[in-house]
Scaffold this motif. Structure first.
Motif, PDB file in Angstrom:
ATOM      1  N   GLU A 173       0.787  -1.227   0.000  1.00  0.00           N
ATOM      2  CA  GLU A 173       0.000   0.000   0.000  1.00  0.00           C
ATOM      3  C   GLU A 173       0.824   1.285   0.000  1.00  0.00           C
ATOM      4  O   GLU A 173       0.504   2.256   0.678  1.00  0.00           O
ATOM      5  N   THR A 185       1.833   4.731  -1.451  1.00  0.00           N
ATOM      6  CA  THR A 185       1.054   5.723  -2.188  1.00  0.00           C
ATOM      7  C   THR A 185       1.923   6.724  -2.950  1.00  0.00           C
ATOM      8  O   THR A 185       1.431   7.412  -3.839  1.00  0.00           O
ATOM      9  N   ASN A 233      -0.041   3.752   3.168  1.00  0.00           N
ATOM     10  CA  ASN A 233      -1.121   3.541   4.120  1.00  0.00           C
ATOM     11  C   ASN A 233      -0.531   2.727   5.257  1.00  0.00           C
ATOM     12  O   ASN A 233       0.103   1.693   5.027  1.00  0.00           O
ATOM     13  N   SER A 238      -1.862   8.464  13.041  1.00  0.00           N
ATOM     14  CA  SER A 238      -3.254   8.019  13.193  1.00  0.00           C
ATOM     15  C   SER A 238      -4.181   9.195  13.426  1.00  0.00           C
ATOM     16  O   SER A 238      -4.514   9.526  14.562  1.00  0.00           O
ATOM     17  N   ASP A 251      -9.328  10.306   9.446  1.00  0.00           N
ATOM     18  CA  ASP A 251      -8.778   9.984   8.133  1.00  0.00           C
ATOM     19  C   ASP A 251      -7.997   8.676   8.232  1.00  0.00           C
ATOM     20  O   ASP A 251      -7.822   8.122   9.327  1.00  0.00           O
ATOM     21  N   ARG A 252      -7.510   8.192   7.123  1.00  0.00           N
ATOM     22  CA  ARG A 252      -6.748   6.943   7.113  1.00  0.00           C
ATOM     23  C   ARG A 252      -5.424   7.101   7.839  1.00  0.00           C
ATOM     24  O   ARG A 252      -4.868   8.200   7.911  1.00  0.00           O
ATOM     25  N   THR A 280      -1.522   6.800   8.022  1.00  0.00           N
ATOM     26  CA  THR A 280      -0.472   6.874   7.013  1.00  0.00           C
ATOM     27  C   THR A 280       0.887   6.764   7.686  1.00  0.00           C
ATOM     28  O   THR A 280       1.003   6.885   8.917  1.00  0.00           O
TER      29      THR A 280
END
Length: 137
Positions: free
Chosen positions: A27, A29, A70, A114, A118-119, A121
């Motif tokens: 994952e 990005t 992620n 965290s 939101d997600r 990362t």
């Protein structure tokens, strides 16, 4: 004018060598590839022409590679393992279209985040040591 050959970054992979095979980091990005910089070493002397400084090419530095991903916390996180090994590791970036760059580096930072809304990362930074090798996959 000829059509552009540029590609999207989609399907670019970042992998860590474990001594036998490459393990792809999940994952990712964004990847900042190795860069190139060369020192300019001053070579001016007392008789340099017209009082202008002179320089010669110095050593090169391939800079740092940074990945954004992620964040999926795991007890077997391959980046944590590479960082805590405190050794020079081997890494590979594979681009769409079949070009890859293999480089040795030291993991200098790895930070997760965290946010409440939101997600999760993370980002990791790798200080390249030596000359990266570019090749076709």
């Amino acid at each position: 004018m000829a059509a552009s050959n540029v590609k999207l970054g989609y399907n670019t992979d970042f992998a860590i060598y474990n001594g036998t095979t490459y393990t792809e980091v999940a994952e990712v990005t964004s990847i900042t590839w190795p860069g190139y910089a060369r020192d300019a070493v001053e070579a001016t002397h007392l008789n340099s022409d017209d009082q202008f400084r002179e320089f010669i090419p110095g050593l090169m530095d391939a800079g740092e590679v940074t990945i954004e991903l992620n964040f999926i916390p795991s007890a077997s996180d391959v980046i944590v393992a590479a960082m805590t090994a405190a050794t020079v590791g081997q890494f590979k970036i594979t681009a769409p279209g079949g070009v890859n760059v293999v480089f040795k580096a030291i993991v200098t930072s790895y930070q997760g985040q965290s946010p409440v809304d939101d997600r999760m990362t993370a980002s990791a930074t790798f200080k390249v040591t030596g000359k990266p090798t570019w090749s076709a996959s």
